[in-house]
Design an enzyme around this catalytic site. Structure first.
Site, PDB file in Angstrom:
ATOM      1  CE  LYS A 179      -1.880   2.778   2.778  1.00 22.36           C
ATOM      2  NZ  LYS A 179      -1.752   4.001   1.950  1.00 22.36           N
ATOM      3  N   GLY A 218       6.944   5.040   8.054  1.00 24.67           N
ATOM      4  CA  GLY A 218       6.087   6.218   8.169  1.00 24.67           C
ATOM      5  C   GLY A 218       6.301   6.889   9.521  1.00 24.67           C
ATOM      6  CB  SER A 219       4.250   9.345  11.296  1.00 27.84           C
ATOM      7  OG  SER A 219       3.034   8.630  11.390  1.00 27.84           O
ATOM      8  CB  THR A 220       6.932   8.087  15.778  1.00 26.90           C
ATOM      9  OG1 THR A 220       8.266   8.045  15.259  1.00 26.90           O
ATOM     10  CG2 THR A 220       6.913   7.485  17.171  1.00 26.90           C
ATOM     11  CD  GLU A 224      13.246   0.587   9.386  1.00 20.18           C
ATOM     12  OE1 GLU A 224      13.909   1.533   9.851  1.00 20.18           O
ATOM     13  OE2 GLU A 224      13.534  -0.603   9.599  1.00 20.18           O
ATOM     14  CB  CYS A 250      13.366   9.241   7.777  1.00 20.70           C
ATOM     15  SG  CYS A 250      14.264   8.076   6.732  1.00 20.70           S
ATOM     16  CD  GLU A 280       9.981  12.983  11.400  1.00 20.98           C
ATOM     17  OE1 GLU A 280       8.856  12.502  11.617  1.00 20.98           O
ATOM     18  OE2 GLU A 280      10.850  12.396  10.733  1.00 20.98           O
TER      19      GLU A 280
END
Ligand code: NAD
Length: 484
Positions: free
Chosen positions: A173, A226-228, A248, A282, A384
């Site tokens: 996806k 993607g995001s945390t 990640e 990132c 971030e």
């Protein structure tokens, strides 16, 4: 207006919802395509196709899997120019960057894992002359692969390649913000002759398509970049179902410049580390820590470099700095800079949207922005931003540099600039980071473990780590003598 399609079981199909997501060109701020707004029904179809394709693909000899993947890598190379153009339009990144980095790296990902499986080995142990133990590694089934918008084809192939090389099938996806090159990849996968169902690509947003993939009972393996925030949600859902996950996630990477650093090298590289892809990588060095004795000189020269990077039309060959990828993201960057101002930060350059004329007059441009005089523990230095914004902070000792560097919740990457080899090694060992670059940035070897510490992730991608992640080890123990 081009409509993209899901690629399921070798066919290109629309979404079950009959609904579409607008896809914007960041340079113009205008809709230029539409992607399927898929939901759990499309994910079900794709998982079923991947499940059907799995036994035959898992039984396909490594040589044959490798041959088909090498063909795919060649097709990506063949279409480098059109893929780079598509990636640049979709993300807002300069065409020169997409052509130099994103697309060649996508081909390299596929080639790397296509050949890695030909040279892989497994462990064997002789047990006191009584037994031979060896490790059998089997593919795990259907892998769910979820990717972000900043390096669309680069990161999607970084997951698809090890998954299928090791005999799994997959449902991928891509980000709903940047779906174009995933759609084009689906076409190339068919042309390469990969059997239907081995790679299925389902477009859609996180809440409807992504979550359905994470929750699907027939998908035992999830690899997410993607995001945390989303990563932590996926970890909790996958944990409940005892799925294997690789995450990640975000970063707030320190770039430490000691007084003995080679400034001729470190200044342009720090600017590249801060602002490549408009700071939307990132691994970007978004916190620059400079030893006090060279702080003023470093900052003055760094800003001269930053100011040379003027936002421009990404399709222009000369442009080195493009548009931010979405309007909400631009607003997030603006809000972080506003927060920095309110916290007493000094904006040394940038700090307001760039307006371009002509084709790009409604585009989402924000210039390189450098902020000083913020406490290391303020939110702008801790969270971030993922945009073209760096903070600069002086330090007085090795200990202080390491302590500031390690003070955020993240631990993805760190850079250290010094001519003192002992200090370089000692500092690297003390940093909380999945990767430490000494006197460089973004030098990558695909064999090395890639991932983050703390809230930057769980697990490692790349090289043998990826081959292990996508396989299930079985210890086979063969008795050699009499049963004791
Ligand atoms: P995001 O987390 O919003 O989305 C990433 C992907 O997850 C998208 O495909 C999205 O549709 C999907 N998603 C969203 N919600 C979901 C859910 N509930 N279930 C399943 N899938 C869901 O991240 P983004 O804004 O696309 O990307 C930027 C982030 O990615 C930054 O934090 C950046 O640091 C991180 N990133 C990390 C790495 C790395 O290797 N560590 C590399 C690139 C980007």
């Amino acid at each position: 207006m081009q409509r993209l399609a899901n690629s399921i079981d070798g066919a290109f199909v629309g979404p079950a919802t009959g609904e579409w997501i607008d896809v914007y060109e960041p340079a113009t701020g205008k809709v230029y395509a539409q992607a399927p707004a898929s939901d759990a029904r499309d994910i079900d179809l794709a998982v079923a196709a991947a499940t059907r394709a799995f036994p035959a693909w898992a039984a396909t000899p490594a040589n044959e899997r490798s041959r088909l993947m090498l063909r795919l890598a060649d097709l990506i190379d063949r279409d480098c120019e059109s893929l780079a153009r598509a990636e640049s339009i979709d993300t807002g990144k300069p065409i020169s960057l997409a052509r130099r980095v994103d697309i060649p790296r996508a081909a390299a990902n596929v080639r790397f894992f296509a050949t890695a499986i030909l040279h892989d080995s497994s462990d064997a142990y002789h047990t006191d002359g009584q037994a031979l133990n060896y490790t059998l590694r089997k593919p795990r089934g259907v892998a769910g692969l979820i990717a972000p918008w900043n390096l669309p084809l680069y990161l999607l192939t970084w997951k698809i390649a090890p998954a299928i090389a090791t005999g799994n099938t997959c449902v991928a996806k891509p980000s709903e913000v940047t779906p174009m090159t995933a759609h084009l990849l689906g076409i190339l996968i068919t042309e390469a002759g990969l059997p239907p169902g081995v790679v299925n690509i389902v477009h859609g947003d996180g809440a409807n398509a992504g979550a359905a993939l994470v929750e699907h009972p027939d998908v035992p393996t999830i690899s997410f970049t993607g995001s945390t925030r989303v990563g932590s949600w996926i970890a909790s859902r996958a944990g409940e179902r005892l799925k294997r996950v690789s995450l990640e996630l975000g970063g707030k990477n320190p770039n430490i410049i000691f007084a003995d650093a080679d400034l001729e090298q470190s200044i342009p590289t720090a600017a590249a580390a801060a602002f490549t892809n408009q700071g939307q990588i990132c691994l970007c060095g978004s916190r620059i820590l400079v030893e006090r004795s060279i702080h003023d000189e470093f900052i003055e020269r760094f800003i001269r470099h930053a100011k040379k990077l003027r936002p421009g039309d990404p399709s222009d060959e000369a442009t080195q700095f493009g548009a931010l990828t979405s309007e909400p993201h631009l607003q997030k960057v603006e809000s972080a800079v506003g927060q920095a101002r309110r916290a007493g930060g000094k904006i040394l350059c940038g700090g307001a949207r760039t307006e371009l004329a002509g084709r790009c007059e409604s585009g989402w441009f924000y210039p390189p922005t450098v902020i000083a005089a913020l406490a290391p523990d303020c939110p702008v230095q801790q969270e971030e931003i993922f945009g073209p914004v760096v903070t600069v902070t002086p330090f007085d000792s090795n200990d202080e540099a390491v302590s500031i560097a390690n003070s955020t919740p993240y631990g993805l990457a760190a850079m250290v600039w010094t001519r003192d080899i002992t200090r370089a090694h000692k500092t690297a060992a003390r940093l909380d980071a999945g990767i430490v670059w000494i006197n460089c940035w973004m030098l990558r070897d695909l064999r090395t473990p890639f991932g983050g510490a703390k809230q930057s992730g769980v697990g490692r991608e790349g090289g043998s780590d990826a081959l292990r992640f996508f396989t299930e080890p079985t210890n086979v123990c063969v008795r050699l003598g009499d049963q004791p």
